[in-house]
Design a protein around this motif. Structure first.
Motif, PDB file in Angstrom:
ATOM      1  N   SER A  12       0.639  -1.152   0.108  1.00 61.68           N
ATOM      2  CA  SER A  12       0.001   0.010   0.096  1.00 61.68           C
ATOM      3  C   SER A  12       0.987   1.303  -0.108  1.00 61.68           C
ATOM      4  O   SER A  12       2.217   1.212   0.385  1.00 61.68           O
ATOM      5  N   ALA A  13       0.247   2.424  -0.271  1.00 62.25           N
ATOM      6  CA  ALA A  13       1.096   3.355  -0.380  1.00 62.25           C
ATOM      7  C   ALA A  13       0.292   4.646   0.500  1.00 62.25           C
ATOM      8  O   ALA A  13      -0.699   4.497   0.488  1.00 62.25           O
ATOM      9  N   ARG A  14       1.194   5.515   1.039  1.00 65.03           N
ATOM     10  CA  ARG A  14       0.622   6.294   1.905  1.00 65.03           C
ATOM     11  C   ARG A  14       1.635   7.522   2.227  1.00 65.03           C
ATOM     12  O   ARG A  14       2.709   7.383   1.627  1.00 65.03           O
ATOM     13  N   ASP A  15       1.164   8.409   2.823  1.00 64.62           N
ATOM     14  CA  ASP A  15       1.875   9.708   3.056  1.00 64.62           C
ATOM     15  C   ASP A  15       2.978   9.156   4.041  1.00 64.62           C
ATOM     16  O   ASP A  15       2.814   8.364   5.188  1.00 64.62           O
ATOM     17  N   LEU A  16       4.428   9.618   4.017  1.00 56.85           N
ATOM     18  CA  LEU A  16       5.417   9.374   4.870  1.00 56.85           C
ATOM     19  C   LEU A  16       5.109  10.148   6.029  1.00 56.85           C
ATOM     20  O   LEU A  16       4.740  11.375   5.851  1.00 56.85           O
ATOM     21  N   VAL A  17       5.195   9.909   7.247  1.00 59.87           N
ATOM     22  CA  VAL A  17       5.284  10.612   8.604  1.00 59.87           C
ATOM     23  C   VAL A  17       6.416  10.659   9.391  1.00 59.87           C
ATOM     24  O   VAL A  17       7.350   9.733   9.029  1.00 59.87           O
ATOM     25  N   TYR A  48       5.029  13.495   0.153  1.00 64.71           N
ATOM     26  CA  TYR A  48       6.415  12.666   0.580  1.00 64.71           C
ATOM     27  C   TYR A  48       5.591  11.166   0.935  1.00 64.71           C
ATOM     28  O   TYR A  48       4.808  11.009   1.689  1.00 64.71           O
ATOM     29  N   LEU A  49       6.162  10.329  -0.124  1.00 60.33           N
ATOM     30  CA  LEU A  49       5.251   8.937  -0.199  1.00 60.33           C
ATOM     31  C   LEU A  49       5.931   7.816   0.408  1.00 60.33           C
ATOM     32  O   LEU A  49       7.207   7.570   0.384  1.00 60.33           O
ATOM     33  N   ALA A  50       5.287   6.754   1.098  1.00 59.60           N
ATOM     34  CA  ALA A  50       5.951   5.408   1.603  1.00 59.60           C
ATOM     35  C   ALA A  50       5.215   4.631   0.944  1.00 59.60           C
ATOM     36  O   ALA A  50       4.006   4.603   0.889  1.00 59.60           O
ATOM     37  N   VAL A  51       5.771   3.300   0.671  1.00 59.16           N
ATOM     38  CA  VAL A  51       5.051   2.088   0.274  1.00 59.16           C
ATOM     39  C   VAL A  51       5.477   1.016   1.314  1.00 59.16           C
ATOM     40  O   VAL A  51       6.627   0.931   1.887  1.00 59.16           O
ATOM     41  N   CYS A  52       4.509   0.485   1.878  1.00 61.15           N
ATOM     42  CA  CYS A  52       4.654  -0.454   2.986  1.00 61.15           C
ATOM     43  C   CYS A  52       3.856  -1.969   2.543  1.00 61.15           C
ATOM     44  O   CYS A  52       2.690  -1.874   2.105  1.00 61.15           O
ATOM     45  N   PRO A  53       4.308  -2.883   3.215  1.00 61.11           N
ATOM     46  CA  PRO A  53       3.695  -4.095   3.193  1.00 61.11           C
ATOM     47  C   PRO A  53       2.735  -4.258   4.327  1.00 61.11           C
ATOM     48  O   PRO A  53       2.661  -3.086   5.113  1.00 61.11           O
ATOM     49  N   ALA A  54       2.160  -5.337   4.740  1.00 62.15           N
ATOM     50  CA  ALA A  54       1.118  -5.221   5.736  1.00 62.15           C
ATOM     51  C   ALA A  54       1.760  -4.859   7.228  1.00 62.15           C
ATOM     52  O   ALA A  54       0.642  -4.147   7.935  1.00 62.15           O
ATOM     53  N   SER A  55       3.192  -4.845   7.331  1.00 63.23           N
ATOM     54  CA  SER A  55       3.785  -4.352   8.687  1.00 63.23           C
ATOM     55  C   SER A  55       3.638  -2.816   8.726  1.00 63.23           C
ATOM     56  O   SER A  55       3.638  -2.239   9.857  1.00 63.23           O
ATOM     57  N   ASN A  56       3.337  -2.119   7.716  1.00 61.82           N
ATOM     58  CA  ASN A  56       2.945  -0.763   7.738  1.00 61.82           C
ATOM     59  C   ASN A  56       4.467   0.089   7.840  1.00 61.82           C
ATOM     60  O   ASN A  56       4.499   1.073   8.207  1.00 61.82           O
ATOM     61  N   ILE A  57       5.522  -0.874   7.827  1.00 61.04           N
ATOM     62  CA  ILE A  57       6.839  -0.156   7.792  1.00 61.04           C
ATOM     63  C   ILE A  57       7.449   0.234   6.510  1.00 61.04           C
ATOM     64  O   ILE A  57       7.275  -0.740   5.544  1.00 61.04           O
ATOM     65  N   PRO A  58       7.806   1.544   6.046  1.00 61.38           N
ATOM     66  CA  PRO A  58       8.094   1.779   4.785  1.00 61.38           C
ATOM     67  C   PRO A  58       9.320   0.716   4.176  1.00 61.38           C
ATOM     68  O   PRO A  58      10.274   0.824   4.913  1.00 61.38           O
ATOM     69  N   VAL A  59       9.112   0.519   2.887  1.00 60.12           N
ATOM     70  CA  VAL A  59      10.301  -0.468   2.173  1.00 60.12           C
ATOM     71  C   VAL A  59      10.667   0.501   0.835  1.00 60.12           C
ATOM     72  O   VAL A  59      11.588   0.096   0.271  1.00 60.12           O
ATOM     73  N   ALA A  60       9.862   1.654   0.638  1.00 59.81           N
ATOM     74  CA  ALA A  60      10.215   2.528  -0.453  1.00 59.81           C
ATOM     75  C   ALA A  60       9.749   3.897  -0.203  1.00 59.81           C
ATOM     76  O   ALA A  60       8.597   4.073   0.664  1.00 59.81           O
ATOM     77  N   LYS A  61      10.485   4.788  -0.696  1.00 58.48           N
ATOM     78  CA  LYS A  61       9.890   6.326  -0.261  1.00 58.48           C
ATOM     79  C   LYS A  61      10.323   7.071  -1.482  1.00 58.48           C
ATOM     80  O   LYS A  61      11.107   6.871  -2.380  1.00 58.48           O
ATOM     81  N   CYS A  62       9.447   8.226  -1.713  1.00 56.85           N
ATOM     82  CA  CYS A  62       9.821   9.395  -2.577  1.00 56.85           C
ATOM     83  C   CYS A  62       9.284  10.434  -2.267  1.00 56.85           C
ATOM     84  O   CYS A  62       8.109  10.730  -1.763  1.00 56.85           O
TER      85      CYS A  62
END
Length: 162
Positions: A9-14, A47-61
């Motif tokens: 999933s993608a969400r805003d980085l915080v 500023y975006l974060a891509v996360c798996p189910a853990s909700n811990i970012p594995v990608a950002k931009c």
């Protein structure tokens, strides 16, 4: 062989994500990301974060809307090194492009270092076209904690968004 499928999933980085982004760069880099998150509060950037189910970012931009009028400029694109070449970068760029479209803009741009052939190949596959080159530089943290100036040549790429 076992295939593993990650639901992303993608969400805003915080700000709370910063401590989990050690893979993305030095403390100096993460301090810059923190400053960019402040700009996000004012709508100047996404500023975006891509996360798996853990909700811990594995990608950002980041997507900066102030670099050039009518354009969303992608920057600081990074995927966790252990997860590169798994489609996460494609997903991240597509989400960033959708954010740009949602603002009513029709163009995305980015700069990629000339010697980063893997990233450039990704961007070309996604429809970005090189239109110029320019030198770029930034401060980066050395292993001893000191800052040094990093200089490079970047290829400027753009894409018209449908």
């Amino acid at each position: 062989m076992i295939d593993v499928v990650l639901k992303l999933s993608a969400r805003d980085l915080v700000h709370a994500d910063l401590e989990s982004l050690g893979w993305a760069g030095s403390a100096h880099h993460l301090a810059d990301v923190s400053r960019q998150l402040e700009r996000a509060r004012f709508g100047e950037v996404d500023y975006l974060a891509v996360c798996p189910a853990s909700n811990i970012p594995v990608a950002k931009c980041g997507v900066d809307y102030r670099v050039k009028e009518g354009v969303g400029t992608l920057w600081q694109v990074a995927v966790h090194p252990a997860l590169q070449s798994c489609g996460i970068g494609t997903f991240l760029v597509e989400v960033a492009q959708q954010r740009i479209r949602n603002r009513g803009l029709r163009h995305a741009e980015l700069a990629v270092e000339e010697n980063n052939s893997r990233a450039r190949a990704l961007y070309e596959r996604l429809g970005y076209v090189a239109y110029d080159c320019r030198p770029d530089s930034w401060d980066e943290q050395a292993p001893d904690g000191s800052l040094r100036r990093y200089e490079t040549m970047c290829v400027l790429m753009r894409k018209e968004l449908a």
